[in-house]
Design an enzyme around this catalytic site. Structure first.
Site, PDB file in Angstrom:
ATOM      1  N   CYS A 116       0.823  -1.223   0.000  1.00 34.18           N
ATOM      2  CA  CYS A 116       0.000   0.000   0.000  1.00 34.18           C
ATOM      3  C   CYS A 116       0.856   1.273   0.000  1.00 34.18           C
ATOM      4  O   CYS A 116       0.410   2.328  -0.447  1.00 34.18           O
ATOM      5  CB  CYS A 116      -0.919   0.019   1.216  1.00 34.18           C
ATOM      6  N   HIS A 281      -4.106   6.713   1.348  1.00 30.91           N
ATOM      7  CA  HIS A 281      -4.252   5.417   0.686  1.00 30.91           C
ATOM      8  C   HIS A 281      -5.654   4.896   0.994  1.00 30.91           C
ATOM      9  O   HIS A 281      -6.098   4.928   2.140  1.00 30.91           O
ATOM     10  CB  HIS A 281      -3.188   4.445   1.202  1.00 30.91           C
ATOM     11  N   ASN A 311     -10.065  -1.175  -2.494  1.00 36.76           N
ATOM     12  CA  ASN A 311      -8.665  -0.896  -2.155  1.00 36.76           C
ATOM     13  C   ASN A 311      -7.791  -1.406  -3.300  1.00 36.76           C
ATOM     14  O   ASN A 311      -7.738  -2.602  -3.557  1.00 36.76           O
ATOM     15  CB  ASN A 311      -8.344  -1.615  -0.839  1.00 36.76           C
TER      16      ASN A 311
HETATM   17  N1  ACO Z   1     -19.187 -10.431   4.801  1.00 42.26           N
HETATM   18  C1  ACO Z   1     -19.907 -10.791   5.859  1.00 42.26           C
HETATM   19  N2  ACO Z   1     -19.347 -11.154   7.033  1.00 42.26           N
HETATM   20  C2  ACO Z   1     -18.016 -11.112   7.120  1.00 42.26           C
HETATM   21  C3  ACO Z   1     -17.217 -10.729   6.047  1.00 42.26           C
HETATM   22  C4  ACO Z   1     -17.847 -10.377   4.838  1.00 42.26           C
HETATM   23  N3  ACO Z   1     -17.165  -9.982   3.760  1.00 42.26           N
HETATM   24  N4  ACO Z   1     -15.918 -10.779   6.437  1.00 42.26           N
HETATM   25  C5  ACO Z   1     -15.912 -11.187   7.705  1.00 42.26           C
HETATM   26  N5  ACO Z   1     -17.181 -11.400   8.122  1.00 42.26           N
HETATM   27  C6  ACO Z   1     -17.640 -11.832   9.423  1.00 42.26           C
HETATM   28  C7  ACO Z   1     -16.600 -12.627  10.168  1.00 42.26           C
HETATM   29  O1  ACO Z   1     -16.643 -13.981   9.786  1.00 42.26           O
HETATM   30  C8  ACO Z   1     -17.020 -12.421  11.595  1.00 42.26           C
HETATM   31  O2  ACO Z   1     -18.090 -13.266  11.872  1.00 42.26           O
HETATM   32  P1  ACO Z   1     -18.234 -13.954  13.338  1.00 42.26           P
HETATM   33  O3  ACO Z   1     -18.388 -12.791  14.275  1.00 42.26           O
HETATM   34  O4  ACO Z   1     -19.441 -14.783  13.190  1.00 42.26           O
HETATM   35  O5  ACO Z   1     -16.968 -14.698  13.552  1.00 42.26           O
HETATM   36  C9  ACO Z   1     -17.567 -10.992  11.593  1.00 42.26           C
HETATM   37  O6  ACO Z   1     -17.869 -10.683  10.235  1.00 42.26           O
HETATM   38  C10 ACO Z   1     -16.571  -9.985  12.124  1.00 42.26           C
HETATM   39  O7  ACO Z   1     -15.313 -10.243  11.486  1.00 42.26           O
HETATM   40  P2  ACO Z   1     -14.071  -9.360  11.741  1.00 42.26           P
HETATM   41  O8  ACO Z   1     -12.950  -9.816  10.855  1.00 42.26           O
HETATM   42  O9  ACO Z   1     -13.832  -9.304  13.213  1.00 42.26           O
HETATM   43  O10 ACO Z   1     -14.650  -7.991  11.200  1.00 42.26           O
HETATM   44  P3  ACO Z   1     -14.215  -6.532  11.528  1.00 42.26           P
HETATM   45  O11 ACO Z   1     -15.295  -5.844  12.197  1.00 42.26           O
HETATM   46  O12 ACO Z   1     -12.862  -6.462  12.098  1.00 42.26           O
HETATM   47  O13 ACO Z   1     -14.143  -5.953  10.047  1.00 42.26           O
HETATM   48  C11 ACO Z   1     -12.480  -5.445   8.410  1.00 42.26           C
HETATM   49  C12 ACO Z   1     -13.254  -6.534   9.103  1.00 42.26           C
HETATM   50  C13 ACO Z   1     -13.425  -4.644   7.548  1.00 42.26           C
HETATM   51  C14 ACO Z   1     -11.436  -6.077   7.506  1.00 42.26           C
HETATM   52  C15 ACO Z   1     -11.839  -4.544   9.482  1.00 42.26           C
HETATM   53  O14 ACO Z   1     -11.140  -5.292  10.421  1.00 42.26           O
HETATM   54  C16 ACO Z   1     -10.945  -3.545   8.874  1.00 42.26           C
HETATM   55  O15 ACO Z   1     -11.374  -2.628   8.239  1.00 42.26           O
HETATM   56  N6  ACO Z   1      -9.643  -3.679   9.089  1.00 42.26           N
HETATM   57  C17 ACO Z   1      -8.671  -2.826   8.467  1.00 42.26           C
HETATM   58  C18 ACO Z   1      -7.999  -3.612   7.463  1.00 42.26           C
HETATM   59  C19 ACO Z   1      -7.994  -2.959   6.139  1.00 42.26           C
HETATM   60  O16 ACO Z   1      -8.506  -1.920   5.884  1.00 42.26           O
HETATM   61  N7  ACO Z   1      -7.341  -3.638   5.251  1.00 42.26           N
HETATM   62  C20 ACO Z   1      -7.227  -3.154   3.950  1.00 42.26           C
HETATM   63  C21 ACO Z   1      -6.019  -3.676   3.371  1.00 42.26           C
HETATM   64  S1  ACO Z   1      -4.642  -3.224   4.258  1.00 42.26           S
HETATM   65  C22 ACO Z   1      -4.343  -1.699   3.909  1.00 42.26           C
HETATM   66  O17 ACO Z   1      -4.581  -1.293   2.803  1.00 42.26           O
HETATM   67  C23 ACO Z   1      -3.803  -0.921   5.006  1.00 42.26           C
END
Ligand code: ACO
Length: 354
Positions: A116, A281, A311
């Site tokens: 990134c 980003h 992204n």
């Molecule tokens: N659709 C539906 N449900 C989903 C999905 C999806 N696409 N993905 C995960 N879930 C479910 C999980 O299975 C979990 O279910 P459970 O509670 O029954 O176990 C629930 O949703 C919560 O999952 P988490 O992974 O804990 O979700 P979180 O609230 O953390 O959100 C996310 C995930 C959006 C990735 C968040 O953590 C985030 O934004 N992190 C930042 C990472 C990021 O932005 N990465 C981008 C690339 S890196 C970069 O560019 C810096």
């Protein structure tokens, strides 16, 4: 004093639009979940067998070159940033050179792997080359074709819904005017390299995992020499897809983004209120909004387009920068701030007087 100016910028995104609803047809997810957590509504996917990471990059580069008012033969160095290269090796820089038809000049092509932060790392490298007088027309490209390597089953939904394909490019030239790159700041910390990664194919042989006390079976016990890089066990167990600990990434990103923006601002004696346009980003809209609030920036000081493109990693900053500029949101004399955080972890910022 010689500075580096962005003489021409361009972006290209593939035509195919993939909505959140489209993804619900192949995995258990929902438009509501994706929008609420990431802000993303749709993304673009390249056309299979017709487009590649380097060809997307070439389309963006052609626009940047034309806007810089130069010809392809004037380019004297290429820097290509991607985490989804056409080949494991050679890097996509030489493929871009070939695609652009500028092999006769035999210029150097450098591939950088800073995910990134790739565009900002590339900009910083280009800035040094320009300031020392080594090159006069550097082509910097960030491009990704994520769609070629994501897990489209429910198993991969936490990662797959976030990423999209696209490319952005800039032609960098020296200028003696009071404009251009004022500073760049680059950082990394490999402590958490495995929190956001793509392990295989790779030469790790399980080494880091043993050290971390993590038990991941990569199937080495059955593998012959030569199969450790990539083996059937990895394929059968979905170990050839990206992995991400989302919450961990989120927490670090919202700390490091403001830190590195403030570091650059402080160096040039400015504060967040002096920023005319912040191009973060496009990791996740929630991260960008968090950073905006922390720095007390108004809506007109920040540009986001992750809603449309997802992204696009190394391409996200140049795509957003170019789109904001095309919409007249960046004007001559503006203070533009670029900032990124991503896998590595690596992070960085750049301040540009437009
Ligand atoms: N659709 C539906 N449900 C989903 C999905 C999806 N696409 N993905 C995960 N879930 C479910 C999980 O299975 C979990 O279910 P459970 O509670 O029954 O176990 C629930 O949703 C919560 O999952 P988490 O992974 O804990 O979700 P979180 O609230 O953390 O959100 C996310 C995930 C959006 C990735 C968040 O953590 C985030 O934004 N992190 C930042 C990472 C990021 O932005 N990465 C981008 C690339 S890196 C970069 O560019 C810096």
């Amino acid at each position: 004093m010689i500075r580096t100016k962005l003489a021409g910028i361009g972006y290209y995104v593939p035509e195919k639009v993939v909505t959140n609803h489209d993804l619900t047809k192949v995995m258990d997810t929902s438009d509501e979940w994706i929008q609420e957590r990431t802000g993303i509504k749709e993304r673009r996917y390249a056309t299979k067998h017709k487009e590649t990471t380097s060809s997307l990059g070439a389309r963006a580069a052609e626009i940047a070159i034309e806007r810089a008012g130069i010809s392809k033969e004037d380019i004297d160095f290429i820097i290509f940033a991607t985490l989804s290269p056409d080949y494991y090796f050679p890097g996509s820089g030489v493929l871009l050179q070939r695609e652009l038809g500028i092999t006769k000049t035999e210029i150097g092509a450098l591939d950088i792997r800073n995910q990134c932060s790739g565009f900002i790392y590339g900009l910083s490298i280009a800035d040094q080359f320009i300031k020392t007088g080594m090159y006069k027309n550097i082509l910097l490209v960030g491009a990704e074709m994520h769609s070629s390597g994501l897990d489209f089953s429910t198993r991969g939904r936490n990662v797959t819904v976030i990423f999209g394909d696209g490319a952005g490019a800039a032609v960098l030239q020296p200028t003696e005017e009071d404009k251009g790159v004022l500073t760049t700041k680059l950082h990394s910390d490999g402590t958490y390299a495995e929190k956001l990664a793509y392990f295989n194919p790779g030469a790790h042989g399980g080494y880091h995992f043993d050290k971390m006390g993590e038990e991941i079976d990569f199937g080495y016990s059955d593998a012959e020499f030569g199969e450790m890089f990539l083996n059937q066990h990895m394929m059968d167990n979905a170990q050839t897809y990206p992995v991400m600990e989302g919450k961990f990434v989120f927490k670090l990103a919202v700390t490091k983004f403001p830190e590195v923006i403030m570091e650059a601002l402080t160096e040039v004696g400015k504060t967040p209120s002096d920023i005319n346009m912040l191009i973060p980003h496009q990791a996740n809209l929630r991260i960008a909004q968090f950073v905006q609030r922390l720095l007390k920036l108004e809506d007109h000081q920040v540009y986001n387009n992750i809603q449309k493109y997802g992204n696009t990693t190394a391409a996200s900053i140049p795509i957003a920068l170019c789109e904001a500029w095309e919409q007249g949101k960046i004007k001559e004399g503006d203070l533009v701030c670029l900032a990124a955080f991503g896998s590595g972890f690596t992070w960085g910022s750049a301040l540009i007087r437009w």
